[in-house]
Design an enzyme around this catalytic site. Structure first.
Site, PDB file in Angstrom:
ATOM      1  N   GLU A  17       0.866  -1.194   0.000  1.00 14.72           N
ATOM      2  CA  GLU A  17       0.000   0.000   0.000  1.00 14.72           C
ATOM      3  C   GLU A  17       0.895   1.234   0.000  1.00 14.72           C
ATOM      4  OE1 GLU A  17      -3.552   0.728   2.714  1.00 14.72           O
ATOM      5  OE2 GLU A  17      -2.234   2.363   3.329  1.00 14.72           O
ATOM      6  N   ALA A  51      -9.604  11.738   2.368  1.00 15.95           N
ATOM      7  CA  ALA A  51     -11.035  11.935   2.605  1.00 15.95           C
ATOM      8  C   ALA A  51     -11.504  13.266   2.014  1.00 15.95           C
ATOM      9  CB  ALA A  51     -11.318  11.908   4.097  1.00 15.95           C
TER      10      ALA A  51
HETATM   11  P1  FAD Z   1     -17.874   0.065   6.729  1.00 11.59           P
HETATM   12  O1  FAD Z   1     -17.698  -1.289   6.153  1.00 11.59           O
HETATM   13  O2  FAD Z   1     -19.033   0.835   6.273  1.00 11.59           O
HETATM   14  O3  FAD Z   1     -17.837  -0.096   8.298  1.00 11.59           O
HETATM   15  C1  FAD Z   1     -17.774   1.013   9.179  1.00 11.59           C
HETATM   16  C2  FAD Z   1     -18.577   0.699  10.440  1.00 11.59           C
HETATM   17  O4  FAD Z   1     -19.958   0.609  10.115  1.00 11.59           O
HETATM   18  C3  FAD Z   1     -18.219  -0.630  11.100  1.00 11.59           C
HETATM   19  O5  FAD Z   1     -18.365  -0.490  12.483  1.00 11.59           O
HETATM   20  C4  FAD Z   1     -19.255  -1.580  10.543  1.00 11.59           C
HETATM   21  O6  FAD Z   1     -19.501  -2.696  11.408  1.00 11.59           O
HETATM   22  C5  FAD Z   1     -20.474  -0.671  10.453  1.00 11.59           C
HETATM   23  N1  FAD Z   1     -21.399  -1.083   9.385  1.00 11.59           N
HETATM   24  C6  FAD Z   1     -21.079  -1.553   8.162  1.00 11.59           C
HETATM   25  N2  FAD Z   1     -22.187  -1.824   7.452  1.00 11.59           N
HETATM   26  C7  FAD Z   1     -23.237  -1.501   8.268  1.00 11.59           C
HETATM   27  C8  FAD Z   1     -24.650  -1.564   8.118  1.00 11.59           C
HETATM   28  N3  FAD Z   1     -25.210  -2.006   6.988  1.00 11.59           N
HETATM   29  N4  FAD Z   1     -25.434  -1.136   9.152  1.00 11.59           N
HETATM   30  C9  FAD Z   1     -24.897  -0.663  10.294  1.00 11.59           C
HETATM   31  N5  FAD Z   1     -23.550  -0.601  10.505  1.00 11.59           N
HETATM   32  C10 FAD Z   1     -22.741  -1.013   9.492  1.00 11.59           C
HETATM   33  N6  FAD Z   1      -9.669   5.573   4.697  1.00 11.59           N
HETATM   34  C11 FAD Z   1      -9.507   6.577   3.792  1.00 11.59           C
HETATM   35  O7  FAD Z   1     -10.039   7.700   3.989  1.00 11.59           O
HETATM   36  N7  FAD Z   1      -8.721   6.410   2.674  1.00 11.59           N
HETATM   37  C12 FAD Z   1      -8.120   5.219   2.389  1.00 11.59           C
HETATM   38  O8  FAD Z   1      -7.441   5.087   1.372  1.00 11.59           O
HETATM   39  C13 FAD Z   1      -8.292   4.132   3.318  1.00 11.59           C
HETATM   40  N8  FAD Z   1      -7.720   2.922   3.080  1.00 11.59           N
HETATM   41  C14 FAD Z   1      -7.944   1.888   3.960  1.00 11.59           C
HETATM   42  C15 FAD Z   1      -7.403   0.626   3.670  1.00 11.59           C
HETATM   43  C16 FAD Z   1      -7.617  -0.459   4.525  1.00 11.59           C
HETATM   44  C17 FAD Z   1      -7.028  -1.808   4.187  1.00 11.59           C
HETATM   45  C18 FAD Z   1      -8.396  -0.278   5.713  1.00 11.59           C
HETATM   46  C19 FAD Z   1      -8.609  -1.429   6.654  1.00 11.59           C
HETATM   47  C20 FAD Z   1      -8.931   0.966   6.011  1.00 11.59           C
HETATM   48  C21 FAD Z   1      -8.727   2.061   5.134  1.00 11.59           C
HETATM   49  N9  FAD Z   1      -9.266   3.332   5.384  1.00 11.59           N
HETATM   50  C22 FAD Z   1      -9.087   4.353   4.484  1.00 11.59           C
HETATM   51  C23 FAD Z   1      -9.996   3.590   6.622  1.00 11.59           C
HETATM   52  C24 FAD Z   1     -11.521   3.369   6.501  1.00 11.59           C
HETATM   53  O9  FAD Z   1     -12.065   4.336   5.614  1.00 11.59           O
HETATM   54  C25 FAD Z   1     -12.113   3.524   7.905  1.00 11.59           C
HETATM   55  O10 FAD Z   1     -11.705   2.474   8.734  1.00 11.59           O
HETATM   56  C26 FAD Z   1     -13.618   3.747   7.983  1.00 11.59           C
HETATM   57  O11 FAD Z   1     -13.927   4.208   9.298  1.00 11.59           O
HETATM   58  C27 FAD Z   1     -14.459   2.511   7.723  1.00 11.59           C
HETATM   59  O12 FAD Z   1     -14.427   2.160   6.428  1.00 11.59           O
HETATM   60  P2  FAD Z   1     -15.090   0.757   5.953  1.00 11.59           P
HETATM   61  O13 FAD Z   1     -15.030   0.732   4.491  1.00 11.59           O
HETATM   62  O14 FAD Z   1     -14.512  -0.387   6.691  1.00 11.59           O
HETATM   63  O15 FAD Z   1     -16.604   1.008   6.469  1.00 11.59           O
END
Ligand code: FAD
Length: 286
Positions: A17, A51
């Site tokens: 990454e 973001a």
């Molecule tokens: P989600 O999958 O939407 O989850 C977020 C929260 O919501 C979790 O607690 C989940 O349990 C809950 N949730 C999910 N679906 C539902 C539903 N249907 N109903 C109710 N609750 C729900 N951030 C950036 O800004 N830029 C990046 O490039 C970036 N790269 C990343 C790369 C990796 C490998 C990882 C692990 C994280 C990265 N992040 C990045 C951080 C990420 O954006 C944050 O962790 C963010 O807070 C959650 O993103 P997510 O896609 O996991 O969200």
């Protein structure tokens, strides 16, 4: 190439990454980093996405194009959705399709009080389903071996993760962690929950104590005693921390590689020396 095809062909992958430089003119200097990273022949390189703000996504795409067309390595473009509406995501997808970029890590993005949230996408699964319905991207999702900080508990977290896979995520890239047992338990829980896509561990070698503490406050990874001792003893000794941190990361990676995992995703922090040293340490085991 879709990265899901790489996972079908190879039993273990190595990926990196990187993040786009903050200023456009620094994009020119990224070649020093990229030339070393790409020499190490990763299966793909993922590029983070800041973001909010169009200049962020432009730099992510510019860097992904460079990786694909100048270095012949498959890029994965990160894309967040909380601060975008459908029309903006459509435009982003249009550009990706036009540039021949096939792989997207679809994310919700962190909440930021300074950036307005829009209504179209509440969760990563909304973005995944939307992208899947309109494009042919291979889509990855994020996962959290120690739970996402906003999650109520591990059970609801697993249900939401399964929702992400059901929506179309073909593989999962993990948040960084320092305790392999957490990761092994997490993968087992995924399989019990009916999630059978590759789950790739994200490893970040510690080379800078301040930076790692900041990361860990943000992502909630726990410090095992063996790792905490390294931080406590060497946080003020830059060179010693580098050696000890690299050695810890290497032992973590070798433990993962000797277990039944699908690959390693290395958070390089754009540091080619770190990536090179890790690759040298696992050349004969991956
Ligand atoms: P989600 O999958 O939407 O989850 C977020 C929260 O919501 C979790 O607690 C989940 O349990 C809950 N949730 C999910 N679906 C539902 C539903 N249907 N109903 C109710 N609750 C729900 N951030 C950036 O800004 N830029 C990046 O490039 C970036 N790269 C990343 C790369 C990796 C490998 C990882 C692990 C994280 C990265 N992040 C990045 C951080 C990420 O954006 C944050 O962790 C963010 O807070 C959650 O993103 P997510 O896609 O996991 O969200």
């Amino acid at each position: 190439m879709r990265i899901s095809e790489i996972y079908e062909k190879k039993s273990k992958t190595l990926s990196f990454e990187i993040f786009p430089p903050k200023k456009d003119r620094e994009l020119e200097n990224i070649d020093e980093t990229l030339s070393v990273l790409c020499e190490l022949k990763p299966d793909f390189i993922s590029v983070t996405f800041g973001a909010g703000g169009s200049s962020n996504c432009n730099r992510t795409i510019e860097l992904a194009k460079k990786i694909k067309y100048e270095y012949n390595v498959e890029p994965v473009v990160h894309l967040t959705c909380l601060s975008y509406d459908r029309a903006e995501i459509d435009e982003f997808s249009r550009v990706l399709n036009a540039e021949g970029i096939q792989n997207v890590l679809a994310l919700r993005g962190d909440r930021n009080p300074n950036i307005e949230e829009k209504d179209d996408f509440k969760h990563a699964s909304d973005l995944i389903a939307y992208l899947k319905a309109k494009n042919r991207f291979c889509i990855a999702g994020a996962c959290y071996p120690e739970c996402h900080p906003e999650s109520e508990n591990r059970v609801t977290e697993m249900m939401h993760l399964r929702g992400k896979v059901n929506a179309g995520a073909e593989l999962l890239l993990s948040q960084l962690f320092f305790d392999n047992d957490c990761f092994f338990r997490f993968v087992e829980d995924c399989r019990i929950a009916g999630i059978f896509v590759p789950v790739i561990p994200g490893i970040m070698p510690v080379i800078n104590a301040a930076q790692i503490k900041r990361m860990v406050t943000m992502c909630g990874a726990s410090f095992p005693a063996r790792f905490q001792k390294i931080i406590d003893r060497y946080e003020d000794n830059k060179d010693a921390l580098f050696d000890a941190g690299m050695s810890y990361a290497l032992s973590q990676i070798i433990d993962l590689l000797t277990s039944d995992i699908d690959g390693i995703h290395l958070y390089t922090m754009n540091n080619p020396t770190v990536a090179r040293k890790i690759c040298e340490g696992i050349r004969n085991v991956i």
